[in-house]
Design a protein around this motif. Structure first.
Motif, mmCIF file in Angstrom:
data_model
loop_
_atom_site.group_PDB
_atom_site.id
_atom_site.type_symbol
_atom_site.label_atom_id
_atom_site.label_comp_id
_atom_site.label_asym_id
_atom_site.label_seq_id
_atom_site.Cartn_x
_atom_site.Cartn_y
_atom_site.Cartn_z
ATOM 1 N N ASN A 1 49.138 34.768 32.879
ATOM 2 C CA ASN A 1 48.942 35.051 34.363
ATOM 3 C C ASN A 1 50.238 34.356 35.248
ATOM 4 O OD1 ASN A 1 47.164 32.686 34.058
ATOM 5 N ND2 ASN A 1 47.931 32.343 36.281
ATOM 6 N N TYR B 1 47.896 38.355 37.147
ATOM 7 C CA TYR B 1 46.844 39.108 37.089
ATOM 8 C C TYR B 1 46.764 40.503 37.242
ATOM 9 C CZ TYR B 1 44.720 34.202 37.059
ATOM 10 O OH TYR B 1 44.325 32.747 36.786
ATOM 11 N N ARG C 1 42.504 39.088 41.867
ATOM 12 C CA ARG C 1 43.386 38.215 42.254
ATOM 13 C C ARG C 1 43.461 37.060 41.120
ATOM 14 N NH1 ARG C 1 43.656 35.449 48.195
ATOM 15 N NH2 ARG C 1 45.374 34.199 47.654
ATOM 16 N N SER C 2 42.322 36.413 40.578
ATOM 17 C CA SER C 2 42.234 35.660 39.748
ATOM 18 C C SER C 2 41.183 35.319 38.880
ATOM 19 C CB SER C 2 42.611 34.013 40.307
ATOM 20 O OG SER C 2 41.680 33.773 41.221
#
Length: 466
Positions: free
Chosen positions: A225, A230, A340-341
């Motif tokens: 990432n 991501y 986002r993650s």
């Protein structure tokens, strides 16, 4: 002057001991820092003293490594010897970065490079895999991406000449990556015509495999990432520069296909499996890769290398399941509601990916991302074909997932050692994994500082003696 001499000898002794430690640390835990399945050939000419010394902790391993160099029985099928490193996350400097921080970044490169060089020289692996997060941030411009790549192939992981020269020449000749050209090249290819596969690759630079494994190991990079982002923030620019300098993000290499000892290495970009994504076509490419992989109906074992671990319930590892999305406070409005993650892949994605890749065939998974490291098994329920994670193997179809503890200094400078051995009686590959720890970076730094002080003190004493 007598005091200075005594102090010099003391500092020099400390420097000598520290240097011996950092260059021989794997000998302190040889059971963790050697390949598995090896059977030595007895040396009948050894005397009793050498035989006793060989069984002595630390000294015995040093004796074997540097003097006796015992021979091992050659297996019928060559073992797979893979060094795996998790999340080096090398940092960079900016105009405002203090000099002490710049020095720390400089030293950290050589600390990580020291680990690789010691382990590579000791073990002579057939393959080396870095399991993502090569860099510490995807939010860097092309010039800084180039700078970190240059450090990566010269200071941290010294590459074969042709691979290193390609990277350095590209950086020298280009100020940036032409991502629009990359985009147009990708768009011009029908998704079903994308090529992902290789066969029997032991060296990226030659097709002559008559001397298997005797040169450099095959080096494999996995996207993380902090390398491409991501899916909610991965852009064509991110992907273009990764492809140009590190190669494809999804590919497989099949070895010995059609034989009882077939195996393959699958490198999977797990960042681009789920969304909503900023560039939805990235997800399409990744799933197309998995479908093509499945359609090959490969018979043999699979070594899966990826970054984000598969779904597991809270408590099995340090990181529990977690997925986050950009909210209304996102800096860029177009990212709202995008992914986002995530700590793990989602449950549904995990089920699909494991079934597409393993399809009831054996194998092992190596991942990064969770810096603490973890080992689990994914057991398949034969009745409902569902996979579930646990700390033990409790199904006839079970795949071990090893999240390799980070090689960063604060996590102890770890090297993952994965051995694949073909059991001729059972006619299948057996895999074993161990974690070889170094020590926090402060000890490495102390060794270098004390060594410099020792040299200065000896120079001073020498001058005064004149």
């Amino acid at each position: 002057m007598s005091f200075i001499k005594k102090f010099t000898y003391l500092v020099s002794t400390i420097a000598l001991l520290l240097n011996i430690y950092i260059y021989t640390y794997p000998s302190l835990t040889p059971e963790k820092c050697n390949w598995s399945f090896q059977k030595s050939i007895p040396n009948l000419s050894q005397n009793d003293l050498l035989t006793n010394l060989q069984s002595t902790p630390y000294l015995g391993d040093l004796l074997n490594q540097y003097i006796l160099k015992p021979k091992f029985k050659s297996p019928t099928i060559k073992d797979i010897k893979m060094l795996a490193f998790g999340d080096p996350q090398i940092k960079g400097n900016w105009p405002s970065t203090p000099y002490i921080k710049r020095l720390d970044t400089f030293g950290n490169d050589y600390y990580l490079g020291h680990i690789y060089n010691v382990m590579k020289k000791r073990l002579q692996p057939t393959h080396v895999a870095v399991l993502g997060d090569l860099f510490s941030s995807q939010w860097i411009g092309d010039s800084e991406f180039f700078n970190r790549t240059r450090r990566y192939v010269t200071r941290l992981f010294d590459q074969p000449d042709k691979e290193r020269e390609y990277v350095l020449d590209f950086i020298k000749e280009n100020e940036r990556v032409d991502w629009m050209e990359f985009l147009n090249e990708k768009k011009a290819i029908d998704i079903h015509d994308l090529e992902f596969g290789y066969s029997d690759v032991y060296d990226w630079n030659t097709e002559d495999y008559s001397q298997l494994f005797e040169n450099e190991p095959l080096f494999l990079n996995v996207s993380g990432n902090h390398d491409i982002g991501y899916s909610g923030d991965a852009t064509w620019q991110h992907m273009a520069r990764y492809f140009k300098l590190f190669g494809k993000d999804n590919f497989w290499i099949e070895y010995n296909r059609g034989t009882p000892y077939a195996y393959r290495i699958v490198v999977l970009n797990s960042l681009l499996l789920e969304g909503p994504a900023l560039q939805p076509e990235f997800l399409e490419y990744t799933w197309e890769f998995l479908y093509k992989l499945f359609e090959r109906k490969f018979k043999g074992s699979t070594i899966l290398l990826t970054h984000v671990p598969f779904y597991k319930e809270e408590g099995l590892c340090v990181d529990g399941p977690f997925i986050d999305y950009y909210g209304p406070d996102a800096r860029e409005d177009y990212k709202v509601n995008l992914l986002r993650s995530q700590n793990h892949l989602s449950y549904d994605t995990t089920q699909r990916v494991l079934s597409l890749i393993f399809n009831d065939e054996p194998g092992i998974i190596l991942t990064g991302h969770d810096h603490e490291g973890c080992e689990t098994f994914y057991n398949k329920n034969i009745t409902n074909a569902k996979w579930s994670a646990s700390k033990s193997k409790n199904s006839d179809v079970a795949i071990k997932e090893v999240t390799v503890r980070a090689m960063m200094g604060e996590y102890g400078g770890n090297s993952g050692i994965m051995t694949g051995h073909f059991n001729t009686k059972r006619q299948e590959w057996e895999f074993d994994f161990s974690l070889c720890p170094f020590i926090i970076q402060h000890v490495w730094w102390a060794t270098k500082v004390v060594s410099i002080i020792s040299a200065l003190l000896f120079s001073t004493v020498f001058i005064f003696d004149l």
